[in-house]
Each structure stands twice: as C-alpha cells, then as structure tokens.
Design a protein around this motif. Structure first.
Motif, PDB file in Angstrom:
ATOM      1  N   PRO A 102      13.376   4.385 -12.254  1.00 12.46           N
ATOM      2  CA  PRO A 102      12.912   4.703 -11.176  1.00 12.46           C
ATOM      3  C   PRO A 102      11.767   5.218 -11.146  1.00 12.46           C
ATOM      4  CG  PRO A 102      14.570   5.105 -11.895  1.00 12.46           C
ATOM      5  CD  PRO A 102      14.752   4.501 -13.497  1.00 12.46           C
ATOM      6  N   ALA A 103      10.531   4.890 -10.482  1.00 13.55           N
ATOM      7  CA  ALA A 103       9.432   5.376 -10.519  1.00 13.55           C
ATOM      8  C   ALA A 103      10.103   6.622  -9.884  1.00 13.55           C
ATOM      9  CB  ALA A 103       8.150   4.929 -10.506  1.00 13.55           C
ATOM     10  N   THR A 104      10.937   8.372  -9.819  1.00 12.19           N
ATOM     11  CA  THR A 104      11.269   8.648  -8.945  1.00 12.19           C
ATOM     12  C   THR A 104       9.914   9.963  -8.482  1.00 12.19           C
ATOM     13  OG1 THR A 104      11.720  10.324 -11.014  1.00 12.19           O
ATOM     14  CG2 THR A 104      13.552   8.392  -9.594  1.00 12.19           C
ATOM     15  N   ALA A 105      10.043  10.612  -7.643  1.00 11.77           N
ATOM     16  CA  ALA A 105       9.423  11.877  -7.579  1.00 11.77           C
ATOM     17  C   ALA A 105       8.350  12.271  -9.169  1.00 11.77           C
ATOM     18  CB  ALA A 105       9.526  12.652  -6.374  1.00 11.77           C
ATOM     19  N   GLU A 106       9.688  12.774  -9.502  1.00 15.42           N
ATOM     20  CA  GLU A 106       9.527  13.516 -10.342  1.00 15.42           C
ATOM     21  C   GLU A 106       8.947  13.187 -11.698  1.00 15.42           C
ATOM     22  OE1 GLU A 106      12.573  15.240 -14.588  1.00 15.42           O
ATOM     23  OE2 GLU A 106      13.543  15.002 -12.572  1.00 15.42           O
ATOM     24  N   VAL A 107       9.093  11.723 -12.010  1.00 15.20           N
ATOM     25  CA  VAL A 107       8.537  10.506 -12.791  1.00 15.20           C
ATOM     26  C   VAL A 107       7.046  10.813 -12.634  1.00 15.20           C
ATOM     27  CG1 VAL A 107       8.061   8.135 -13.793  1.00 15.20           C
ATOM     28  CG2 VAL A 107      10.684   9.440 -13.479  1.00 15.20           C
ATOM     29  N   ILE A 108       6.738  10.216 -11.196  1.00 18.84           N
ATOM     30  CA  ILE A 108       5.517  10.287 -10.762  1.00 18.84           C
ATOM     31  C   ILE A 108       4.915  12.306 -10.509  1.00 18.84           C
ATOM     32  CG2 ILE A 108       3.618   9.850  -8.970  1.00 18.84           C
ATOM     33  CD1 ILE A 108       5.585   7.394  -8.096  1.00 18.84           C
ATOM     34  N   GLU A 139       1.108  -1.074   0.369  1.00 20.09           N
ATOM     35  CA  GLU A 139       0.452   0.751   0.206  1.00 20.09           C
ATOM     36  C   GLU A 139       0.551   1.224  -0.295  1.00 20.09           C
ATOM     37  OE1 GLU A 139      -3.347   2.351   3.368  1.00 20.09           O
ATOM     38  OE2 GLU A 139      -2.964   0.149   3.642  1.00 20.09           O
ATOM     39  N   VAL A 140       0.181   2.072  -0.956  1.00 22.66           N
ATOM     40  CA  VAL A 140       1.246   3.425  -0.670  1.00 22.66           C
ATOM     41  C   VAL A 140       0.032   4.571  -0.981  1.00 22.66           C
ATOM     42  CG1 VAL A 140       3.408   1.870  -2.538  1.00 22.66           C
ATOM     43  CG2 VAL A 140       1.529   3.855  -4.098  1.00 22.66           C
ATOM     44  N   GLU A 141       1.201   5.939  -0.414  1.00 20.80           N
ATOM     45  CA  GLU A 141       0.255   7.207  -0.839  1.00 20.80           C
ATOM     46  C   GLU A 141       1.395   8.145  -1.211  1.00 20.80           C
ATOM     47  OE1 GLU A 141      -0.509   8.605   2.960  1.00 20.80           O
ATOM     48  OE2 GLU A 141      -2.004   6.447   3.696  1.00 20.80           O
ATOM     49  N   ILE A 142       1.272   8.297  -2.435  1.00 19.16           N
ATOM     50  CA  ILE A 142       1.709   9.855  -3.425  1.00 19.16           C
ATOM     51  C   ILE A 142       1.058  11.144  -2.898  1.00 19.16           C
ATOM     52  CG2 ILE A 142       2.004  10.468  -5.647  1.00 19.16           C
ATOM     53  CD1 ILE A 142       1.501   7.427  -6.136  1.00 19.16           C
ATOM     54  N   ASP A 143       2.439  12.004  -2.187  1.00 12.71           N
ATOM     55  CA  ASP A 143       1.619  13.256  -2.551  1.00 12.71           C
ATOM     56  C   ASP A 143       1.423  13.359  -4.058  1.00 12.71           C
ATOM     57  OD1 ASP A 143       2.378  16.265  -2.833  1.00 12.71           O
ATOM     58  OD2 ASP A 143       3.099  15.673  -0.604  1.00 12.71           O
ATOM     59  N   ARG A 144       0.243  15.120  -3.775  1.00 13.88           N
ATOM     60  CA  ARG A 144      -0.412  15.381  -5.532  1.00 13.88           C
ATOM     61  C   ARG A 144       0.356  16.673  -5.670  1.00 13.88           C
ATOM     62  NH1 ARG A 144      -5.307  14.220  -6.986  1.00 13.88           N
ATOM     63  NH2 ARG A 144      -6.386  12.506  -5.677  1.00 13.88           N
ATOM     64  N   GLU A 145       1.443  17.184  -4.599  1.00 14.20           N
ATOM     65  CA  GLU A 145       2.182  18.421  -5.088  1.00 14.20           C
ATOM     66  C   GLU A 145       3.016  18.288  -5.157  1.00 14.20           C
ATOM     67  OE1 GLU A 145       0.338  20.872  -4.999  1.00 14.20           O
ATOM     68  OE2 GLU A 145      -1.123  19.953  -4.962  1.00 14.20           O
ATOM     69  N   THR A 146       4.003  16.691  -4.864  1.00 13.83           N
ATOM     70  CA  THR A 146       5.970  17.109  -5.155  1.00 13.83           C
ATOM     71  C   THR A 146       5.531  15.276  -6.163  1.00 13.83           C
ATOM     72  OG1 THR A 146       5.643  15.473  -2.851  1.00 13.83           O
ATOM     73  CG2 THR A 146       6.158  17.889  -3.194  1.00 13.83           C
ATOM     74  N   GLY A 147       4.950  14.343  -5.662  1.00 11.51           N
ATOM     75  CA  GLY A 147       5.576  13.111  -6.452  1.00 11.51           C
ATOM     76  C   GLY A 147       5.709  12.168  -5.577  1.00 11.51           C
ATOM     77  N   ALA A 148       6.244  12.674  -4.644  1.00 10.64           N
ATOM     78  CA  ALA A 148       7.192  11.680  -3.390  1.00 10.64           C
ATOM     79  C   ALA A 148       5.965  10.612  -2.938  1.00 10.64           C
ATOM     80  CB  ALA A 148       7.269  13.125  -2.600  1.00 10.64           C
ATOM     81  N   VAL A 149       6.740   9.087  -2.891  1.00 10.70           N
ATOM     82  CA  VAL A 149       5.842   8.414  -2.641  1.00 10.70           C
ATOM     83  C   VAL A 149       6.613   8.507  -0.962  1.00 10.70           C
ATOM     84  CG1 VAL A 149       5.735   5.836  -3.189  1.00 10.70           C
ATOM     85  CG2 VAL A 149       5.734   7.563  -4.843  1.00 10.70           C
ATOM     86  N   GLU A 150       5.663   7.498  -0.393  1.00 12.05           N
ATOM     87  CA  GLU A 150       5.718   6.261   0.257  1.00 12.05           C
ATOM     88  C   GLU A 150       4.615   4.944   0.797  1.00 12.05           C
ATOM     89  OE1 GLU A 150       4.739   7.329   5.691  1.00 12.05           O
ATOM     90  OE2 GLU A 150       3.702   8.273   4.301  1.00 12.05           O
ATOM     91  N   ILE A 151       5.604   4.250   1.183  1.00 10.29           N
ATOM     92  CA  ILE A 151       5.463   2.743   1.512  1.00 10.29           C
ATOM     93  C   ILE A 151       4.208   2.588   3.159  1.00 10.29           C
ATOM     94  CG2 ILE A 151       5.059   0.697   1.524  1.00 10.29           C
ATOM     95  CD1 ILE A 151       7.264   1.035  -0.653  1.00 10.29           C
ATOM     96  N   VAL A 152       3.239   2.939   2.985  1.00  8.82           N
ATOM     97  CA  VAL A 152       2.933   3.036   3.990  1.00  8.82           C
ATOM     98  C   VAL A 152       2.952   1.577   4.771  1.00  8.82           C
ATOM     99  CG1 VAL A 152       1.632   5.027   3.828  1.00  8.82           C
ATOM    100  CG2 VAL A 152       0.035   2.975   3.357  1.00  8.82           C
ATOM    101  N   ARG A 153       2.201   0.379   4.182  1.00  5.83           N
ATOM    102  CA  ARG A 153       2.070  -1.444   4.721  1.00  5.83           C
ATOM    103  C   ARG A 153       2.918  -1.698   3.958  1.00  5.83           C
ATOM    104  NH1 ARG A 153      -3.899  -2.318   7.517  1.00  5.83           N
ATOM    105  NH2 ARG A 153      -4.593  -1.677   5.366  1.00  5.83           N
ATOM    106  N   TYR A 154       2.815  -2.914   4.259  1.00  4.13           N
ATOM    107  CA  TYR A 154       3.361  -3.964   3.209  1.00  4.13           C
ATOM    108  C   TYR A 154       3.230  -5.562   4.712  1.00  4.13           C
ATOM    109  CZ  TYR A 154       6.390  -5.679  -1.163  1.00  4.13           C
ATOM    110  OH  TYR A 154       6.053  -6.338  -1.573  1.00  4.13           O
TER     111      TYR A 154
END
Length: 305
Positions: free
Chosen positions: A289-295, A161-176
């Motif tokens: 790689p799905a970096t913040a910029e790519v996302i 489960e991931v969460e993505i910041d709409r403003e920056t594209g930053a990804v956080e893995i919140v549950r695995y």
C-alpha cells in the motif's frame, strides 16, 4: 450453472427461490425486475427466498460476477416456462388453441373471442384440476436451469487524477471517471453502486489496505477493522460513471459481469496516477500500500529529489 424455481399460489402471488446469496448487490431487486418485465407482475406480488437449502437444491453462493448472467438467465427461462404452461391452460379456458393465444403485459388474449385472462387468473385455474386440460399437472410451479457454454467479460476505461502533499505524502483523489461496458444494464442504480464500491475497494488496496504480522511471533496485527486500513467514503471523491452497453450474445439477457469491474480498473488507474505524479522525483514504481509514509520516503529518496 444456475437454477431458479418460481411458483404461484392460489392468490396469484409468486415465490421465487434462489440459490445465490445477496451480499448487497441487489439480487432481489434485479430478479423481481425480470419477473415483472416478462410476466407483467407487480413487485409486491413476489416473495423472494434465497439460500434455503431445504427449498433450493441447486446453488453455489455468489461470486465471480456471474449471478446476473447465470441467475438472471435462469429466471428468464423460468418465466418462459410459466408462460408456456399458462398459455395451454388459458387456451383451454378460452376454448381455443394455444397457438391462437397471445400474452402481453400479464394478460392472455385470443383473436377467436373477446375474452381475456390475467396471469393471476390462470394461476388460480392451475390450482383446480377440474379446470385443466388433459395431461396438464395442477399447479403453476416451474424450475429452470441455465448453464453458460461460453464465458464473457466486461470492459471499460478508468481515469484517475490525484494530488500529493509534498510535505506529508498524503494523497487525495480529486477526480475519477469510469466508462464501462457490462452488456445489458439491468438496473442502472445498482450498477452505479457496484462500480462505486469497486472503485473504492481498488483504491483502498493501492493506498491503504495491508495485512501485517508480528515478525517475531507471527501474530496477526491487523485482525480487525480498528487496525486494518479499510477505505472510507472520505478517501474517495465523487465518481463520474457512464455506461457504454454492448450486449453479449453469450446469454439470453446480454449481460456481462459487473461485480469486480470497479476494482479491476481502479487498481492500475490509481497506481499509475501516483507514479505519474511522482515522476518528477524520478519514481517509476511504487509498492502498495502506497501510504503517506511510503510516498513521503519515495519523494525524498527519488533520483529527482
């Protein structure tokens, strides 16, 4: 194919020679466990030597999630040879037939008498030719080779489960979460560590890791970990890991490889979680790689933007 050699000295301590190289997987711990479980020894009585080509004539290093399967089976076979030879020596000392000698928890005993001999005592007898039955060579040193006729593969399920910041594209893995079947679990803590590290590596390859070259000169730009975006502990959440062991019949220990299990499952799990989160933007695929910029660009260029 894997070979293992183990030998007892006059004090009853053991040296285990191994051709596979430990890279943090815990080979020494697992192989000592097998010796202790089968021979009734204390870990402090075992010396482990790895990768010494003067001492070990078989060995191909470590790779392909095969060391526990092949190396562990070879250690187990070496233990069986030690017990067989020791039983013959113990029977001679106890003045009975080998078939009437049993071995349990490091002790040889017989119903013919009330006498017993520990494996360490037998090892000392083995060093004295005068104490050996006819035809038995002095010393308690054995070599075992195990060759797998059929390969085996682990299996499992990963949920990310991931969460993505709409403003920056930053990804956080919140549950695995992971449920794996690696056959017989030789050491739960080592398995947990390997799965955790594998998941981190797989997630890192999806989210960060990339090799870049200068298009003008061909010079490698990511030649050190200062430049190469290797995943860190802060990039991965706590991982819930469960085992559903189904021992395989392809080797005596019932072991399946675990080395790549975390990585193989993590890559599609993380990538699919990203695509699912980005689906509202019309994204159906994302390059790694799905970096913040790519996302960030994917969200702004998607059909649902």
């Amino acid at each position: 194919m894997r070979a293992r050699r183990s030998g007892f000295d006059r004090s009853g301590t053991v040296t285990l020679f191994c051709g596979a190289i430990n890279q943090g997987q815990g080979h020494e711990t697992v192989f000592k466990q097998i010796l202790c479980d089968r021979l009734g020894l204390d870990p402090a009585d075992i010396q482990y030597l790895q990768g010494d080509t003067d001492q070990v004539f078989f060995g191909e290093g470590t790779g392909g999630s095969r060391t526990a399967t092949l190396g562990g089976a070879a250690v187990a076979a070496a233990c069986d040879k030690v017990i067989d030879k020791s039983r013959t020596i113990a029977a001679f000392a106890l003045k009975t037939e080998p078939a009437r000698v049993s071995f349990t928890d490091g002790v040889f005993s017989t119903s013919a008498t009330n006498e017993t001999l520990t494996l360490k005592e037998v090892a000392r007898l083995a060093a004295n030719p005068a104490k050996l039955p006819p035809g038995i060579e002095p010393g308690l040193v054995v070599t075992a080779v195990y060759r797998a006729e059929v390969e085996n593969f682990p299996n499992g399920a990963h949920v990310c489960e991931v969460e993505i910041d709409r403003e920056t594209g930053a990804v956080e893995i919140v549950r695995y979460s992971v449920v794996d079947d690696v056959g017989t679990v030789l050491n739960p803590l080592l398995l947990h560590g390997q799965i955790t590290g594998g998941v981190a590596q797989g997630a890192g390859q999806i989210l960060r890791e990339d090799i870049r070259f200068d298009p003008a000169t061909g010079e490698l730009l990511t030649g050190s970990f200062m430049d190469y975006a290797m995943p860190r502990a802060s990039d991965v959440c706590a991982i819930a890991i469960k085992s559903n062991p189904v021992p395989t019949k392809t080797n005596p220990l019932g072991v399946k490889g675990a080395g790549e299990a975390g990585t193989v499952g993590a890559m599609p799990a993380v990538a699919n979680a990203l695509v699912d989160a980005l689906s509202e933007f019309g994204v159906r695929h994302i390059e790694m790689p799905a970096t913040a910029e790519v996302i960030w660009r994917a969200m702004r260029n998607g059909k649902g933007a």
